[in-house]
Design an enzyme around this catalytic site. Structure first.
Site: not given
Length: 196
Positions: A38, A106
């Site tokens: 990221h 999640k």
């Protein structure tokens, strides 16, 4: 709740039509990314240097277990979701920079990410934790890999072709957030129990 089949690349209108609670069966290409990937994507990477397009794509918060088979091809062993929350600081910029339409992981994400989903026309999809081998069975093939040597296998960017990968929309582009609703309901129930 409805079940929706999604094929990547996902259009903005398709993403904006999704709502909290929708069950999704995702097919097409997804790209895994954790913390290091990221950071690299938002701070250094340029669209034209990527061997895959993230426009209309899905970023999967996953540190898969992948090995080289006897033929030299990559073999996927496990591909369960990792906790998304630690990528909060990167996701708004990732959505804006690359036109990503879904984050898959999640645990949900921050209010800032929810706002960015609304602005960008994207959604957060929750995958089932603890089912890494089952979810790996939804991966047809490892389509590619990037930064394996530099970042290490779990932190590398893996491109997977998936078929009917199951997920649930838990944050939508309309401001809906199943995580907030669950937290509020749990807090209310806790207060009720403490009064007894």
């Amino acid at each position: 709740m409805s079940e929706i089949r999604l094929q990547t690349p996902i259009s903005e209108s398709e993403a904006r039509a999704l709502k909290v609670g929708d069950r999704v069966l995702l097919s097409g290409l997804v790209v895994t990314a954790r913390d290091r990937a990221h950071r690299w994507l938002v701070e250094e990477a340029e669209r034209d240097e990527l061997p895959f397009s993230l426009g209309g794509g899905v970023i999967y918060h996953c540190g898969p277990i992948v090995r080289k088979g006897a033929s030299g091809a990559w073999e996927l062993i496990a591909a369960g979701p990792t906790t998304s929350e630690r990528m909060n600081i990167y996701v708004p910029r990732l959505l804006a920079k690359f036109g990503v339409r879904a984050i898959l992981g999640k645990g949900g994400m921050s209010r800032e990410v929810l706002d960015a989903l609304a602005k960008s026309g994207a959604v957060y999809l929750a995958a089932v934790g603890g089912a890494a081998q089952v979810l790996a069975g939804k991966v047809i093939r490892v389509a590619g890999a990037l930064k394996v040597e530099e970042f290490g296998s779990p932190e590398a960017l893996w491109s997977f072709e998936v078929r009917d990968f199951p997920a649930v929309v838990t944050m939508d582009s309309r401001g809906g957030c199943l995580h907030d609703a669950a937290s509020a309901a749990s807090g209310l129930r806790l207060r009720e129990l403490l009064k007894r």
